[in-house]
Write an enzyme that holds these catalytic residues in place. Structure first.
Site, PDB file in Angstrom:
ATOM      1  N   ASP A 195       0.824  -1.204   0.000  1.00  4.52           N
ATOM      2  CA  ASP A 195       0.000   0.000   0.000  1.00  4.52           C
ATOM      3  C   ASP A 195       0.861   1.258   0.000  1.00  4.52           C
ATOM      4  O   ASP A 195       1.866   1.342   0.721  1.00  4.52           O
ATOM      5  CB  ASP A 195      -0.895  -0.009   1.240  1.00  4.52           C
ATOM      6  N   GLU A 245       1.263  -0.646  -5.131  1.00  6.28           N
ATOM      7  CA  GLU A 245       0.290   0.401  -5.443  1.00  6.28           C
ATOM      8  C   GLU A 245       1.083   1.586  -5.973  1.00  6.28           C
ATOM      9  O   GLU A 245       1.631   2.376  -5.220  1.00  6.28           O
ATOM     10  CB  GLU A 245      -0.517   0.814  -4.215  1.00  6.28           C
TER      11      GLU A 245
END
Length: 578
Positions: A229, A298
């Site tokens: 993330d 990401e």
């Protein structure tokens, strides 16, 4: 082609027998990491299946739906965060990296999910949040307790410029200043996201060691990889310089959805030190010999060159940085799609692409819709996802055509992004609504007498798994059939991607070609008008004008020749050259 998906268990048996027969009659695919060409399915656990009737999805609910995912053809599941959390950002504010939030279950439930998924040859990918923790994490509680605490330097603390003045103009991605003043210690801490999500200090070797140990903890529990993330935001400018103001064509500052002056976040995003951490994370993953632990990033980036760097100069960083530059074009522009697909196919040193169209942070695929041909446009998007070279990632509910359903009143908003940004930004609730399993109470997500954590969209009455299982022309069967064909067709599984008819501004066409195997042609009409396509494959050494239809838009005709492929509005054709 006209196989009806009737019962999950029967389909599992048929799929197993089909796979066995294929293995006996076809040449074995080349040995390669499991994730190459895989189909990965993102699950937002709160919204997938509630097993204990509290209105919140959980791990046992996911386990109960593994047969569905097996029949769909999924190779791996990416779970958004399931760690203990105050749930300010619904799990992305983590208070313990080595446990399971009680809302979702226990470590025993997690181990059972891994084991049951493995029986079905499905792998589990965890969401690893490295940029920040919750402000309720014990590390941060210690860090903010005093300037002399041993964990003070585990987070980013700075003096202000003066009374009431933060260290610089940096902004949170979720609105307003990225600096929060701490009255007790008289300093500001930095938060790229919410105030309750303080950033870790990745210049501190102790922080790095702690997070690499988290990576090991979950690999040791059987996970097959991680989605990293906000991975590009780990570092900040060491000189703490202000970000530049973004200006419009007239030289005036632009304003964002939160009412702030828009800034270029070059001082806090995609700094070169990120690549050092990616190499270290990869070393940990690769130390598990024979496991092929995958790292997915990401990576919202500005150019194909930035994306290429994420693989590493020696292919020793991310195996799969997410390519957001194609799926988030957000308009059906043939020339732009062709350009960007070409870039990721040809300009990343032969590495594996991963094209992303939607996820838990962005409106669903229906943002491409025109209100009239949405289902056909959905098939176009799925075709680009599954028929181009790369690892395919899609979001739960895409396979049945679930659409974005944002709240209509501010008082109904759960996502703090929507609370801060309303009405310009209604938050992310609309793409996180519960999975629509059937047309019964609460769409089969939870018990009839339970209030789901987010409302069930009205569309569930007709858009649901049960209704689509036996409908040959449904979106669900489009996904299932496409995944089956992709897995069993060497050119689609392993072949190179060659753009065709590159001057056509209405139809995106390409060829998949693998040595010694029949080639596959693909065409997607990007317009609301019928289009004709003619394929000249002589440059690829192919003279045949005949093809066996593999996939086509429902109701359309098989072409008599590759010189005359007729596409209905937003139509798709895919054929294997004979």
């Amino acid at each position: 082609m006209k196989r009806i998906w009737t019962k999950h268990i029967c389909a599992v048996v048929v799929l197993a027998l089909t796979s066995s027969l294929w293995a006996q009659t076809s040449s074995a695919p080349p040995v390669q990491p499991w994730w190459k060409g895989a189909v990965i399915y993102e699950i937002y656990p709160r919204s997938f299946q509630d097993s204990n009737n509290d209105g919140i999805g959980d791990l046992n609910g996911i386990t109960s739906r593994l047969d569905y995912l097996k029949v769909l053809g999924v190779d791996a599941i990416w779970l958004s965060p399931i760690y203990p959390s105050p749930q300010v950002d619904f799990g992305y504010d983590i208070s313990n990296y080595e446990a399971i939030d009680p809302q979702y279950g226990t470590l025993k439930d997690f181990d059972n999910l891994v084991a049951e998924a493995r029986k079905r040859n499905i792998r589990i990918i965890m969401d690893l949040v490295l940029n920040h923790t919750s402000d309720k994490h014990p590390w941060f509680i210690e860090s903010r307790s005093s300037k002399t605490n041993p964990k003070r330097d585990w987070y980013v603390w700075r003096d202000g410029k003066g009374p009431g003045q933060p260290p610089n103009n940096w902004q949170s991605d979720f609105g307003h200043s990225a600096w929060e003043y701490d009255q007790k210690t008289g300093q500001y801490y930095y938060h790229k996201f919410y105030i309750q999500q303080p950033d870790l200090n990745w210049t501190n070797p102790q922080v790095r060691k702690a997070m690499y140990d988290v990576e090991r903890f979950w690999i040791n529990r059987g996970v097959a990889g991680f989605r990293l993330d906000a991975i590009t935001t780990l570092f900040e400018d060491p000189q703490w310089r202000d970000d530049a103001v973004v200006k419009d064509a007239n030289g005036n500052p632009e304003i964002n959805n939160y009412g702030d002056v828009k800034l270029d976040d070059a001082m806090t995003n995609n700094l070169p030190q990120v690549n050092d951490v990616l190499r270290d994370l990869r070393k940990v993953a690769d130390s598990y010999k024979g496991r092929d632990v995958v790292l997915i990033g990401e990576t919202y980036l500005k150019s194909i060159n930035d994306l290429k760097k994420m693989y590493g100069a020696n292919n020793d960083e991310l195996q799969l940085p997410m390519d957001m530059q194609i799926g988030f074009i957000n308009k059906l522009d043939v020339n732009l799609f062709r350009q960007r697909i070409n870039e990721v196919q040809n300009d990343v040193n032969g590495n594996e692409p991963m094209i992303v169209f939607d996820n838990h942070d962005n409106p669903r695929w229906d943002r491409y819709g025109d209100g009239t041909h949405n289902q056909d446009i959905g098939r176009v998007i799925a075709t680009i996802l599954f028929a181009t070279r790369g690892t395919a990632l899609f979001y739960y509910g895409d396979e049945i055509g679930m659409v974005t359903t944002p709240p209509t009143r501010k008082e109904d908003v759960k996502d703090p992004v929507g609370i801060t940004g309303w009405p310009k930004d209604k938050g992310r609730d609309g793409e996180r609504t519960p999975m629509q399993w059937d047309d019964g109470p609460n769409a089969g997500f939870t018990a009839a007498n339970v209030q789901p954590w987010l409302p069930i969209p009205p569309s569930y009455k007709t858009v649901n798994v049960k209704a689509q299982v036996t409908d040959f022309d449904s979106m669900l069967n489009w996904y299932k059939q496409f995944i089956e064909i992709r897995r069993s067709t060497p050119a689609l599984r392993d072949g190179r991607n060659i753009m065709l008819n590159t001057s056509d501004a209405n139809v995106l066409s390409w060829l998949r070609q693998a040595p010694g195997e029949p080639a596959v042609v693909v065409a997607c009409n990007f317009t609301a008008q019928p289009q004709k396509v003619s394929f000249d494959l002589s440059a690829q050494g192919i003279t045949s004008k005949q093809a066996k239809t593999l996939m086509k838009t429902p109701g359309s005709s098989d072409p008599s020749s590759l010189d005359n492929v007729q596409l209905p509005p937003f139509g798709v054709y895919m054929g294997q050259v004979q």
